[in-house]
Scaffold this motif. Sequence first.
Motif, PDB file in Angstrom:
ATOM      1  N   SER A  84       0.766  -1.250   0.000  1.00 48.35           N
ATOM      2  CA  SER A  84       0.000   0.000   0.000  1.00 48.35           C
ATOM      3  C   SER A  84       0.801   1.308   0.000  1.00 48.35           C
ATOM      4  O   SER A  84       0.340   2.251  -0.604  1.00 48.35           O
ATOM      5  CB  SER A  84      -0.970   0.002   1.163  1.00 48.35           C
ATOM      6  OG  SER A  84      -1.904  -1.032   0.986  1.00 48.35           O
TER       7      SER A  84
ATOM      8  N   SER B 243       0.195   1.544   6.488  1.00 43.56           N
ATOM      9  CA  SER B 243      -1.142   1.475   7.068  1.00 43.56           C
ATOM     10  C   SER B 243      -1.399   2.782   7.794  1.00 43.56           C
ATOM     11  O   SER B 243      -0.896   2.999   8.885  1.00 43.56           O
ATOM     12  CB  SER B 243      -1.225   0.294   8.038  1.00 43.56           C
ATOM     13  OG  SER B 243      -2.479   0.271   8.679  1.00 43.56           O
TER      14      SER B 243
ATOM     15  N   LYS C 293      -6.550   3.609   5.423  1.00 48.15           N
ATOM     16  CA  LYS C 293      -6.685   2.180   5.667  1.00 48.15           C
ATOM     17  C   LYS C 293      -7.271   1.885   7.041  1.00 48.15           C
ATOM     18  O   LYS C 293      -7.901   0.843   7.247  1.00 48.15           O
ATOM     19  CB  LYS C 293      -5.322   1.514   5.499  1.00 48.15           C
ATOM     20  CG  LYS C 293      -5.369  -0.014   5.483  1.00 48.15           C
ATOM     21  CD  LYS C 293      -5.091  -0.596   6.852  1.00 48.15           C
ATOM     22  CE  LYS C 293      -5.179  -2.104   6.849  1.00 48.15           C
ATOM     23  NZ  LYS C 293      -4.964  -2.689   8.181  1.00 48.15           N
TER      24      LYS C 293
ATOM     25  N   HIS D 112     -11.446  -6.797   1.458  1.00 47.05           N
ATOM     26  CA  HIS D 112     -10.390  -6.418   0.518  1.00 47.05           C
ATOM     27  C   HIS D 112     -10.826  -6.572  -0.932  1.00 47.05           C
ATOM     28  O   HIS D 112      -9.985  -6.589  -1.823  1.00 47.05           O
ATOM     29  CB  HIS D 112      -9.134  -7.268   0.752  1.00 47.05           C
ATOM     30  CG  HIS D 112      -8.319  -6.807   1.916  1.00 47.05           C
ATOM     31  ND1 HIS D 112      -7.013  -7.194   2.095  1.00 47.05           N
ATOM     32  CD2 HIS D 112      -8.608  -5.987   2.951  1.00 47.05           C
ATOM     33  CE1 HIS D 112      -6.532  -6.648   3.196  1.00 47.05           C
ATOM     34  NE2 HIS D 112      -7.485  -5.918   3.732  1.00 47.05           N
TER      35      HIS D 112
ATOM     36  N   VAL E 244      -8.220  -3.919  -2.784  1.00 44.14           N
ATOM     37  CA  VAL E 244      -8.010  -3.240  -1.502  1.00 44.14           C
ATOM     38  C   VAL E 244      -8.283  -1.748  -1.648  1.00 44.14           C
ATOM     39  O   VAL E 244      -8.944  -1.133  -0.802  1.00 44.14           O
ATOM     40  CB  VAL E 244      -6.572  -3.481  -0.992  1.00 44.14           C
ATOM     41  CG1 VAL E 244      -6.320  -2.681   0.282  1.00 44.14           C
ATOM     42  CG2 VAL E 244      -6.334  -4.963  -0.736  1.00 44.14           C
ATOM     43  N   ALA E 245      -7.768  -1.149  -2.707  1.00 42.98           N
ATOM     44  CA  ALA E 245      -7.956   0.284  -2.907  1.00 42.98           C
ATOM     45  C   ALA E 245      -9.432   0.647  -3.032  1.00 42.98           C
ATOM     46  O   ALA E 245      -9.897   1.635  -2.446  1.00 42.98           O
ATOM     47  CB  ALA E 245      -7.184   0.751  -4.135  1.00 42.98           C
TER      48      ALA E 245
ATOM     49  N   TYR F  85       0.812   5.136  -5.315  1.00 40.47           N
ATOM     50  CA  TYR F  85       0.152   3.991  -4.674  1.00 40.47           C
ATOM     51  C   TYR F  85      -1.362   4.077  -4.828  1.00 40.47           C
ATOM     52  O   TYR F  85      -1.949   5.158  -4.786  1.00 40.47           O
ATOM     53  CB  TYR F  85       0.567   3.905  -3.204  1.00 40.47           C
ATOM     54  CG  TYR F  85       2.053   3.661  -3.081  1.00 40.47           C
ATOM     55  CD1 TYR F  85       2.578   2.380  -3.205  1.00 40.47           C
ATOM     56  CD2 TYR F  85       2.933   4.722  -2.915  1.00 40.47           C
ATOM     57  CE1 TYR F  85       3.943   2.160  -3.139  1.00 40.47           C
ATOM     58  CE2 TYR F  85       4.309   4.514  -2.861  1.00 40.47           C
ATOM     59  CZ  TYR F  85       4.807   3.228  -2.977  1.00 40.47           C
ATOM     60  OH  TYR F  85       6.162   3.010  -2.935  1.00 40.47           O
ATOM     61  N   ASP F  86      -1.971   2.904  -4.991  1.00 38.76           N
ATOM     62  CA  ASP F  86      -3.372   2.814  -5.401  1.00 38.76           C
ATOM     63  C   ASP F  86      -4.340   3.497  -4.442  1.00 38.76           C
ATOM     64  O   ASP F  86      -5.258   4.197  -4.873  1.00 38.76           O
ATOM     65  CB  ASP F  86      -3.776   1.347  -5.566  1.00 38.76           C
ATOM     66  CG  ASP F  86      -3.106   0.689  -6.756  1.00 38.76           C
ATOM     67  OD1 ASP F  86      -2.605   1.428  -7.628  1.00 38.76           O
ATOM     68  OD2 ASP F  86      -3.079  -0.559  -6.809  1.00 38.76           O
ATOM     69  N   ILE F  87      -4.165   3.254  -3.125  1.00 36.53           N
ATOM     70  CA  ILE F  87      -5.173   3.752  -2.176  1.00 36.53           C
ATOM     71  C   ILE F  87      -5.239   5.276  -2.164  1.00 36.53           C
ATOM     72  O   ILE F  87      -6.313   5.850  -2.412  1.00 36.53           O
ATOM     73  CB  ILE F  87      -4.925   3.183  -0.767  1.00 36.53           C
ATOM     74  CG1 ILE F  87      -5.150   1.664  -0.768  1.00 36.53           C
ATOM     75  CG2 ILE F  87      -5.845   3.849   0.254  1.00 36.53           C
ATOM     76  CD1 ILE F  87      -4.772   0.984   0.523  1.00 36.53           C
TER      77      ILE F  87
END
Length: 444
Positions: free
Chosen positions: A153, A156, A160, A200, A204-205, A264-266
């Motif tokens: 990710s 955290s 998240k 998830h 997850v994102a 990063y995706d998130i």
Amino acid sequence: MSRERVAITRVVEQRLDEALQRAVGLLGDLGEIVPRNSRVLIKPNFVFAPTDRGITHPELVEAVVRLVTETHPKEIVIAEGSADNYTTQSFRFQGTYRTAARYGARVVDLNVEEGVKTPVPEELGRPYIMLPRAVVESDVFISLPVFKLWGSSPLSLSLKNLIGLYGGRYYGYNKDSDERGQELSFYGLPGEVGKELGAHKPTVAQSICALNSVVETDLAIIDALEGGDGAGNFLRLDTLIAGRNPVATDTVALKMTGLEAGDYDIPRLCSERGLGPCRLEEIEVVGERVANVSFDLHRLRDNVLEMPLPFCLRLLSTGELLQIHRALRLYDFLPRDAQPPAERDDLLEVLDDTLGADHYFGRALAQCNKYVRELLQLIIDQGGTSGDMAEIEEAFCEHWGQSGLYYMPSARTLMRLGLAYAVDSAARNYYLLPEGMVAAAEGL
């Protein structure tokens, strides 16, 4: 157009309340963040406890509860949905019930809380989330994530931290509960594997962005009292990162580890969905400069034995710094009549100049007896962030004998000369050495 503001503050001599008040104060008036008579929900990260994998320090939870009480809220709720074990066990190990009793707060297990069906934007892979009623009914949501590495990710953080809102009652007690429950008959009791789309999934994102799209974080305070690698290794950082926008807050925290949020995706997906900026130039950082508190958490995976001298000195209390100043006078590294500065920052500067002088480590080691040198060598062999003070003491005493006769005087000598630094940790205590100490020891 005003930029989102993120505050960074240091905790000095364990005065967590002061650092917290500074951080929140830099963001604005507390009464605007937490209005009078509001229902406040405080969400720590207690993924499971006990653990050495990184969970919110109970001292920070209590400090935030104590600060919130100043606004005279209608109700304070401390809520979490732990993974892989029962939340109530996490509450017990983290002292959450004691904190709640002291301040009249209510404790809620989000894994068993009734859910409220809440629509989610279509593009995020699920039509709705069963949000815990305690979250839906709150007026103010405060998130207390941990500064640690996590999967791909890669950290955290605030965004998240909301994954604990996917309660076990509907989503199971693990990100793969829906699949494991079908494959492994022993995996969970009936009702503990979840029937909704896993926490998830589909990615997850998407799952984390979905939560952050329907739950607004009013205040995120990242617990960087220690930085962790997610595998049980920590470094004492004594830092808080606070913001009113979780995307911006996470962006600053990622930058502290040398990472760009947009990679990063998130954070990227959340930013694309309009939840906040993920570029540092779009954020106003106040308090400490990012460069002054940066540390690459990936280093923890290979152990960290040496850190810059100023970093090591800042870990100590003023009383410990004064002991070093006194020893430097007794060993003639400073004039015998030199008086320690009254201000901590000035004292740090004097010690940094003296201990950081050319050949100081070698000269100091030359005045140490064989027991001190043997302990230093043991710290070099077994110390650092993957080490354990108790194990080093045990190994030393197994060879030399009584702790009070050999180990304690040797440890005091190393510390009063600034040659080794005892570091406190939530998981285990360890020794750090100032940069250059290993080379100096090898040169004897």
